[in-house]
Write a protein that holds these residues in place. Structure first.
Motif, mmCIF file in Angstrom:
data_model
loop_
_atom_site.group_PDB
_atom_site.id
_atom_site.type_symbol
_atom_site.label_atom_id
_atom_site.label_comp_id
_atom_site.label_asym_id
_atom_site.label_seq_id
_atom_site.Cartn_x
_atom_site.Cartn_y
_atom_site.Cartn_z
ATOM 1 N N THR A 113 0.916 -1.255 -0.016
ATOM 2 C CA THR A 113 0.169 -0.099 0.018
ATOM 3 C C THR A 113 0.748 1.323 0.071
ATOM 4 O O THR A 113 0.471 2.260 -0.919
ATOM 5 C CB THR A 113 -0.820 -0.057 1.506
ATOM 6 O OG1 THR A 113 -1.747 -1.265 1.220
ATOM 7 C CG2 THR A 113 -1.905 1.064 1.111
ATOM 8 N N ASP A 137 -8.135 -4.459 -1.242
ATOM 9 C CA ASP A 137 -7.949 -5.089 -0.213
ATOM 10 C C ASP A 137 -9.316 -5.115 0.669
ATOM 11 O O ASP A 137 -9.576 -3.861 1.293
ATOM 12 C CB ASP A 137 -6.766 -4.556 0.589
ATOM 13 C CG ASP A 137 -6.423 -5.294 1.877
ATOM 14 O OD1 ASP A 137 -7.281 -6.196 2.152
ATOM 15 O OD2 ASP A 137 -5.518 -5.164 2.434
ATOM 16 N N ARG A 140 -8.558 -6.537 5.239
ATOM 17 C CA ARG A 140 -7.864 -5.766 6.405
ATOM 18 C C ARG A 140 -8.832 -4.489 6.440
ATOM 19 O O ARG A 140 -8.933 -3.825 5.594
ATOM 20 C CB ARG A 140 -6.587 -5.232 6.139
ATOM 21 C CG ARG A 140 -5.744 -4.976 7.388
ATOM 22 C CD ARG A 140 -4.290 -4.901 7.361
ATOM 23 N NE ARG A 140 -3.890 -4.427 6.281
ATOM 24 C CZ ARG A 140 -3.674 -2.793 6.442
ATOM 25 N NH1 ARG A 140 -4.261 -2.261 7.450
ATOM 26 N NH2 ARG A 140 -3.143 -2.235 5.282
ATOM 27 N N GLN A 146 -6.564 3.513 4.091
ATOM 28 C CA GLN A 146 -5.138 3.817 3.955
ATOM 29 C C GLN A 146 -4.679 4.211 2.609
ATOM 30 O O GLN A 146 -3.937 5.188 2.418
ATOM 31 C CB GLN A 146 -4.407 2.656 4.310
ATOM 32 C CG GLN A 146 -2.954 2.915 4.432
ATOM 33 C CD GLN A 146 -2.268 1.507 4.600
ATOM 34 O OE1 GLN A 146 -2.894 0.285 4.517
ATOM 35 N NE2 GLN A 146 -0.956 1.447 4.860
ATOM 36 N N ASP A 188 -3.944 -1.978 -5.531
ATOM 37 C CA ASP A 188 -3.349 -2.621 -4.306
ATOM 38 C C ASP A 188 -4.066 -3.740 -4.056
ATOM 39 O O ASP A 188 -5.399 -3.733 -3.898
ATOM 40 C CB ASP A 188 -3.292 -1.522 -3.205
ATOM 41 C CG ASP A 188 -2.735 -1.833 -1.867
ATOM 42 O OD1 ASP A 188 -1.800 -2.891 -2.134
ATOM 43 O OD2 ASP A 188 -3.095 -1.333 -1.030
HETATM 44 MG MG LIG Z 1 -1.754 -3.071 2.348
#
Ligand SMILES: [Mg+2]
Ligand SMILES: Nc1nc2c(ncn2[C@@H]2O[C@H](COP(=O)(O)OP(=O)(O)OP(=O)(O)O)[C@@H](O)[C@H]2O)c(=O)[nH]1
Length: 443
Positions: A113, A137, A140, A146, A188
């Motif tokens: 990331t 993603d 998570r 993020q 990502d």
């Molecule tokens: Mg990541």
């Protein structure tokens, strides 16, 4: 470490200075020291073996240069072999009808990331590309957030989508990137603790859907030997196009990078040098080779040895010229390689006596590396006899030589002409005319 090796080698080969040539026993003694230190730098055994064999072959019989000790010479040979093993600088492949898609993959916490954000910044600032960042993603918590923050920080476009289905997101991201006509879409992906079948299958499905222009493995440069297995597994499944090693700002020596590159054959493209978005460096084999050998000083050493080699070649050539001996194509080649080593024409001008006056009268850009490489290729496709006796280069031979090196007869003619000019200069040197001419030019 470098100093240590040099010292040990110096001692191991004290007897050598008189001989002037590296023998097999000398080199073996040197390589034993080196092997230990490469293991310490986390270089995998197959890569070490490959390197050792390569170095032994190059080093045995090599003449020890004036102004250098045998230890230094072996370090230089090892450094050159390391640079070669690390591969050339490979630019990130982005040729595609936009958007070019970059698929980021790797183990959990490897830096995917963070590196996605860094890449977005690098692509926008240095490559003038528009970039969209999209997260796949969904596992998570906060992973999507993020990446969105990183998009914000770097001025890249963000991808807001509510779906928690990876394939749905991938498809939508592609469509969105096309619609916004961005140049590059960075995807990502979720990390995996170890090479995990379910997640790997998902990654393969994403790859098949988006058909990435580049698939990058982002790996922690501080992990040692395991990194090699991980790289192999990812490469088998995904067919990687590049490696990114992160945390290279730490004290890891970078042996893992070398091993990964050696085992997979996949080029290293970037190094992550810190947590900030600006901390990304395009990979340079020289830098990492120096680091694996333990210190930046190796660069200075290399420079010194190159200068020594060039001046040694130079003074031999100069001697021959001064004596008015005819120079052959081998001499011309030597002169060209010397030029290349010394950074082109201006470097050489400084070395040859009396040549300073010619400086400024010759455009150094006309004698750049590429030209030299072509000229050397021409000489390399001559037979040994032709090189020794350039006078025998008739039209038929020139055509064959041109074919042999894939260049034109015109290129061959130019090299023959250069050789003639070189010998004219030699004659002038002997008769003292050159010195007179130089004086004339100065006025
Ligand atoms: Mg990541
Ligand atoms: N020092 C240093 N830290 C880094 C570098 N790259 C990433 N990190 C840090 O490593 C940690 C993990 O980075 P992420 O980018 O979240 O890793 P990831 O691969 O996306 O992790 P998952 O999504 O959990 O699989 C963060 O704390 C980063 O700041 C680097 O080049 N140097």
């Amino acid at each position: 470490m470098l100093e240590f090796i040099q010292e040990k080698l110096g001692r191991a080969m004290a007897s050598l200075s008189g001989k002037g040539l590296l023998t097999e026993a000398d080199v073996d003694a040197a390589l034993r020291e080196l092997r230990v230190s490469l293991l310490e730098a986390d270089v995998a055994l197959p890569a070490i073996k490959h390197l050792m064999a390569n170095v032994r072959e190059r080093a045995v019989g090599e003449a020890v240069l004036r102004g250098a000790n045998p230890g230094q010479l072996v370090v230089k040979i090892v450094y050159d072999a390391l640079v070669e093993l690390l591969g050339t600088e490979t630019p990130l492949e982005l040729k595609a009808s936009p958007p070019a898609v970059i698929l980021m993959c790797g183990l959990q916490g490897g830096g995917k990331t963070t590196t996605s954000g860094k890449l977005a910044k690098w692509l926008q600032e240095t490559q003038k590309k528009s970039v969209m960042l999209a997260s796949l993603d969904v596992y998570r918590p906060a992973a999507i957030e993020q990446l969105a923050i990183l998009a914000d920080k770097t001025g890249a476009q963000s991808f807001g989508h509510e779906s928690t289905d990876v394939m749905v997101r991938a498809k939508a991201a592609m469509a969105e990137a096309k619609k916004r006509s961005v140049d590059v879409l960075i995807l990502d992906t979720a990390g995996r603790l170890a090479v995990d079948e379910t997640l790997m299958a998902e990654l393969v499905a994403v790859r098949d859907l988006v058909k990435p222009t580049a698939s990058l493995l982002v790996a922690d440069g501080q992990t040692g030997q395991v990194a090699v297995e991980v790289a192999k597994a990812f490469h088998d499944q995904i067919n990687l196009t590049g490696l990114v090693l992160t945390r290279m700002d730490g004290d890891a020596r970078g042996g893992a990078a070398l091993s990964m590159r050696h085992v997979t054959g996949v080029p290293i493209v970037f190094l992550g040098m810190g947590e900030q978005v600006g901390a990304l460096e395009p990979f340079r084999p020289e830098g990492l080779a120096g680091r694996i050998l333990g210190q930046g000083d190796v660069v200075a050493l290399v420079g010194k040895l190159q200068a020594a080699a060039a001046s040694e070649d130079g003074s031999k050539l100069e001697e021959k010229m001064m004596q008015g001996k005819a120079l052959d194509m081998n001499d011309l080649k030597k002169q060209m390689l010397m030029m290349k080593r010394m950074g082109g024409m201006s470097g050489l001008m400084d070395m040859l006596p009396g040549m300073g006056a010619l400086k400024g009268k010759i455009d150094p850009s006309k004698v750049d590396d590429k030209v030299i490489v072509r000229q050397v290729a021409v000489i390399d496709s001559m037979t040994a006899q032709e090189r020794k006796t350039p006078a025998m280069l008739n039209a038929k031979r020139r055509i064959r030589i041109a074919k042999g090196c894939g260049l034109s007869v015109h290129d061959v003619n130019k090299v023959v002409k250069m050789h003639e000019q070189m010998n004219q200069m030699t004659k002038m040197m002997k008769s003292g005319k050159l010195a007179a001419m130089m004086k004339g030019m100065k006025r």
